[in-house]
Scaffold this active site. Structure first.
Site, PDB file in Angstrom:
ATOM      1  N   GLU A  85      25.873  49.563  72.975  1.00 50.90           N
ATOM      2  CA  GLU A  85      26.323  50.039  71.656  1.00 50.90           C
ATOM      3  C   GLU A  85      27.297  51.213  71.818  1.00 50.90           C
ATOM      4  O   GLU A  85      26.957  52.217  72.459  1.00 50.90           O
ATOM      5  CB  GLU A  85      25.107  50.433  70.809  1.00 50.90           C
ATOM      6  CG  GLU A  85      25.469  50.636  69.353  1.00 50.90           C
ATOM      7  CD  GLU A  85      24.236  50.877  68.487  1.00 50.90           C
ATOM      8  OE1 GLU A  85      23.199  50.233  68.707  1.00 50.90           O
ATOM      9  OE2 GLU A  85      24.331  51.727  67.584  1.00 50.90           O
ATOM     10  N   ASP A 281      10.510  48.821  82.375  1.00 55.46           N
ATOM     11  CA  ASP A 281      10.318  47.659  81.508  1.00 55.46           C
ATOM     12  C   ASP A 281      10.481  48.075  80.038  1.00 55.46           C
ATOM     13  O   ASP A 281       9.556  48.621  79.428  1.00 55.46           O
ATOM     14  CB  ASP A 281       8.909  47.107  81.772  1.00 55.46           C
ATOM     15  CG  ASP A 281       8.589  45.874  80.961  1.00 55.46           C
ATOM     16  OD1 ASP A 281       9.302  45.587  79.988  1.00 55.46           O
ATOM     17  OD2 ASP A 281       7.601  45.195  81.305  1.00 55.46           O
ATOM     18  N   HIS A 378      30.725  55.983  64.453  1.00 58.79           N
ATOM     19  CA  HIS A 378      30.422  54.671  65.018  1.00 58.79           C
ATOM     20  C   HIS A 378      31.685  53.816  65.111  1.00 58.79           C
ATOM     21  O   HIS A 378      31.992  53.243  66.155  1.00 58.79           O
ATOM     22  CB  HIS A 378      29.377  53.985  64.131  1.00 58.79           C
ATOM     23  CG  HIS A 378      28.834  52.744  64.721  1.00 58.79           C
ATOM     24  ND1 HIS A 378      27.881  52.767  65.712  1.00 58.79           N
ATOM     25  CD2 HIS A 378      29.132  51.450  64.490  1.00 58.79           C
ATOM     26  CE1 HIS A 378      27.609  51.528  66.061  1.00 58.79           C
ATOM     27  NE2 HIS A 378      28.356  50.711  65.338  1.00 58.79           N
TER      28      HIS A 378
HETATM   29  C1  MEV Z   1      22.167  52.346  64.980  1.00 58.72           C
HETATM   30  O1  MEV Z   1      22.090  51.742  66.246  1.00 58.72           O
HETATM   31  C2  MEV Z   1      21.064  53.355  64.816  1.00 58.72           C
HETATM   32  C3  MEV Z   1      20.961  54.003  63.447  1.00 58.72           C
HETATM   33  O2  MEV Z   1      20.884  52.996  62.434  1.00 58.72           O
HETATM   34  C4  MEV Z   1      19.726  54.867  63.458  1.00 58.72           C
HETATM   35  C5  MEV Z   1      19.361  55.466  62.111  1.00 58.72           C
HETATM   36  O3  MEV Z   1      19.710  54.894  61.082  1.00 58.72           O
HETATM   37  O4  MEV Z   1      18.686  56.499  62.145  1.00 58.72           O
HETATM   38  C6  MEV Z   1      22.196  54.804  63.143  1.00 58.72           C
END
Ligand code: MEV
Length: 423
Positions: A85, A281, A378
């Site tokens: 990610e 794991d 993001h």
């Molecule tokens: C995305 O991989 C993770 C989030 O959705 C976590 C959250 O909402 O706290 C951004």
């Protein structure tokens, strides 16, 4: 026509690939090319990976990144992370740096006990079963002597065996509940071997063993991590407003399962990445963490926030059954390297580092969610993926990256820009 095949595992690697290409793909040479281009040129290294599982035909790359500047109990760490990610490592690094100037992460191992069960059925008199168990308890322990010898030298072994009556939940169902200390190993093979030896010794005509297996629910193999500072030290335009919103976001995740699952997923972004990088794991860790999040009967947040006397405190408590010896930890060269980056930690230290990575990830997500929104950072990171998907050249990449420096990235906006540029 797609086919069923018997004796597949006996075929050579090339035969397996050819069979797959011939039966499941139109373009066979292209399929073979994709699969084989990920083979390692070092034949011995490739063989090592081939042998991890059955029917290996290639390798699947996931980025291996490092997040520097973690201060954990006063010690600096660079944390290796394996994750696909886009924003995870960037977020961990940013938050590690942020807390490094605010006394870092404080972590503590609360317990290291692991657990396993011999699940069995017994339909006769319960007092007789109890007598049989008490009379044979020492022998049950003795039956594992050859397995526990080395573990005992390292200070671990079986802690106790208890007979548990579960007949109120399922007729005739009982357990031998066995607790373990496995020191620096995750201990799955050790635990399962002990349980099977115990079951064999315990079995008799009116005791039907159903199965013997460790539990991945390890509420007593528990670690905590926290960060704290004066609210003013949180920085930003209005640290009090930020602290309040952050606190509310955590409270929502404590009471609302829909939010709690996503909140905890954000924590697992950090946890899984370290677990994978160190050859542990992640399925076991995931299962155990989510079970722990549900221990009250409702799925809740694994992290918590407090604001008292002007101090902001953010903490996590999470079960983590990890190992730094055994399994893949010494076998996978990158897992071994990860443990070297982490200064060859004990399992207890690795639990603490991993918990800190989880908390950092959670802090990053909540900070973004309660301020600019999650998509800002993001999508900025994801921009490169979109550009690669459209096979832009270096010049186009530079131009478009510069264009989106101060603009909101969306898939549609990037595609529009690429098309405009290419006209
Ligand atoms: C995305 O991989 C993770 C989030 O959705 C976590 C959250 O909402 O706290 C951004």
């Amino acid at each position: 026509m797609r086919k069923i095949i018997s004796g597949f595992s006996k075929l050579s690697k090339n035969e397996k690939i050819n069979w797959l290409a011939e039966n499941y793909f139109q373009n066979q040479s292209e399929t073979v090319k994709i699969i084989t281009q990920y083979w390692n040129t070092d034949a011995a290294l490739q063989q090592l990976h081939d042998d991890f599982i059955e029917n290996t035909i290639s390798n699947f790359y996931i980025p291996y990144g490092i997040a520097p500047n973690f201060i954990i109990n006063g010690e600096p760490y660079v944390i290796p992370m394996v994750v696909e990610e886009s924003s995870v490592v960037a977020a961990a690094s940013l938050v590690a740096k942020f807390w490094s100037t605010r006394d870092g992460f404080k972590t503590k191992v609360i317990g290291t006990t692991k657990i396993g069960h011999v699940h069995f059925m017994y339909a006769n008199d319960v007092t007789e079963l109890e007598d049989y168990f008490i009379k044979n308890k020492a022998e049950l322990l003795q039956s594992t002597a050859s397995i526990t010898k080395n573990m005992e030298k390292r200070g671990g072994g079986i802690l106790d065996i208890q007979l548990v009556d579960k007949t109120d939940t399922l007729p005739n169902y009982f357990q031998l509940e066995v607790t373990f200390e496995t020191k620096d190993s995750m201990g799955a093979n050790f635990i399962n071997s002990c349980l099977e030896a115990i079951a064999k010794r315990f079995e008799k005509e009116d005791i039907e063993i159903v199965m013997s297996i460790l539990s991945n629910y390890v509420p007593e193999c528990l670690v905590s991590a926290e960060v704290s500072c004066k609210i003013e030290e949180l920085g930003g335009e209005d640290p009090h407003k930020f602290a309040e919103k952050f606190y509310q976001a955590v409270k929502i995740a404590e009471i609302e399962p829909y939010r709690a699952v996503t909140h905890n997923k954000g924590i697992m972004n950090g946890i899984d990445a370290v677990v994978l990088a160190t050859g542990n794991d992640f399925r076991a860790v995931e299962a155990g963490a989510h079970a722990y999040a549900s221990r009250s009967g409702q799925y809740r947040s694994l992290s918590h926030c407090e604001i008292n006397d002007g101090i902001f405190r953010f903490l996590i408590e999470i079960p983590l059954a990890l190992g730094t010896v055994g399994g893949l930890t010494a076998l996978h060269p990158m897992a071994k390297l990860s443990l070297e980056i982490l200064q060859k930690p004990s399992a207890k230290t690795l639990m603490q580092i991993t918990a800190a990575a989880g908390l950092a990830q959670n802090f990053a997500a909540l900070r973004a969610l309660t301020t600019k929104g999650i998509q800002h950072g993001h999508m900025k990171m994801h921009l490169q993926n979109i550009l690669n998907q459209f096979e832009v050249n270096d010049e186009e990449k530079q131009f478009i990256s510069a264009y989106f420096e101060k603009r909101t990235v969306s898939h549609a906006a990037v595609v529009e820009k690429i098309n405009a540029l290419r006209k």
